[in-house]
Design an enzyme around this catalytic site. Sequence first.
Site, PDB file in Angstrom:
ATOM      1  N   HIS A  41      -2.330   7.846   6.703  1.00 13.56           N
ATOM      2  CA  HIS A  41      -1.357   8.857   5.774  1.00 13.56           C
ATOM      3  C   HIS A  41      -2.031   9.960   5.582  1.00 13.56           C
ATOM      4  CE1 HIS A  41       2.321   6.522   6.195  1.00 13.56           C
ATOM      5  NE2 HIS A  41       1.732   5.365   5.765  1.00 13.56           N
ATOM      6  N   GLN A  60       3.321   9.870   0.698  1.00 12.42           N
ATOM      7  CA  GLN A  60       4.656   8.971   1.091  1.00 12.42           C
ATOM      8  C   GLN A  60       5.526   9.401  -0.369  1.00 12.42           C
ATOM      9  OE1 GLN A  60       2.397   5.145   2.010  1.00 12.42           O
ATOM     10  NE2 GLN A  60       4.420   5.222   2.993  1.00 12.42           N
ATOM     11  N   CYS A 106       5.965  -0.032   7.312  1.00  7.66           N
ATOM     12  CA  CYS A 106       5.436   1.078   6.522  1.00  7.66           C
ATOM     13  C   CYS A 106       6.600   1.598   5.471  1.00  7.66           C
ATOM     14  CB  CYS A 106       5.275   2.170   7.250  1.00  7.66           C
ATOM     15  SG  CYS A 106       4.725   3.970   6.563  1.00  7.66           S
ATOM     16  N   LEU A 107       6.253   1.681   4.208  1.00  6.82           N
ATOM     17  CA  LEU A 107       7.664   1.940   3.325  1.00  6.82           C
ATOM     18  C   LEU A 107       8.187   3.411   3.869  1.00  6.82           C
ATOM     19  CD1 LEU A 107       5.992   1.191  -0.187  1.00  6.82           C
ATOM     20  CD2 LEU A 107       7.392  -0.267   1.196  1.00  6.82           C
ATOM     21  N   HIS A 123      -4.430   1.776   7.674  1.00  6.92           N
ATOM     22  CA  HIS A 123      -2.994   2.241   7.778  1.00  6.92           C
ATOM     23  C   HIS A 123      -2.735   3.621   6.637  1.00  6.92           C
ATOM     24  CE1 HIS A 123       1.599   1.513   7.666  1.00  6.92           C
ATOM     25  NE2 HIS A 123       1.205   2.430   6.747  1.00  6.92           N
ATOM     26  N   GLU A 124      -3.451   3.329   5.589  1.00 13.20           N
ATOM     27  CA  GLU A 124      -3.386   4.006   4.352  1.00 13.20           C
ATOM     28  C   GLU A 124      -4.053   5.343   4.438  1.00 13.20           C
ATOM     29  OE1 GLU A 124      -0.704   3.745   2.543  1.00 13.20           O
ATOM     30  OE2 GLU A 124      -0.522   1.655   3.138  1.00 13.20           O
ATOM     31  N   GLY A 134       0.778  -1.214  -0.037  1.00 10.25           N
ATOM     32  CA  GLY A 134       0.050  -0.025  -0.116  1.00 10.25           C
ATOM     33  C   GLY A 134       0.958   1.249   0.087  1.00 10.25           C
TER      34      GLY A 134
HETATM   35 ZN    ZN Z   1       2.597   3.611   5.666  1.00  8.58          ZN
END
Ligand code: ZN
Length: 171
Positions: A140, A51, A94-95, A136-137, A46
């Site tokens: 963000h 991000q 998380c990236l 989670h997304e 995701g």
């Molecule tokens: Zn994340």
Amino acid sequence: MALRDILTLPDPRLRLVSKPVGAVTDDIRRLSDDMLETMYAAPGIGLAAIQIGEPLRLVVIDLAKKDEERRPIVLVDPEITWSSEERRVHEEGCLSIPEYYEEVERPDRVRYRYRTLAGEVVEGEADGMLATCLQHEIDHLNGTMFIDYLSRLKRSRVLRKFEKAARREGA
Ligand code: ZN
């Protein structure tokens, strides 16, 4: 399509509240292509637009396993419309916080709504991995990261680690 740099902790842009996408333009379609390419290359399941530095309410998700065919979902202006009382614990990463994984407790099930790139409204209910990923997304988009749900001790430990790494890189 272009591979984009992923912002990492403690980049302050990750704390921005993203703006609604509104009408889907060619720029938005290009941005979602870049997001998918960047997510697959990472690799991740995701990615939210912020991000890669774009403060727009746009998310891409693909929960297909390595040996399965890709199942990309592009979510325009996604929202959680209901969350279950029951909660469950799931390990998250998380990236934007590379190589850090921790258990997070969240609602077990959610209902959600988003628009597709074609403008269709999609509503549904999710549990398991999809429920975690959506929460989670969408977090963000509001400047929230999963470390915000950890104990103060764990959170400050991971923050310190990434602040130190950023100083080393002279960022
Ligand atoms: Zn994340």
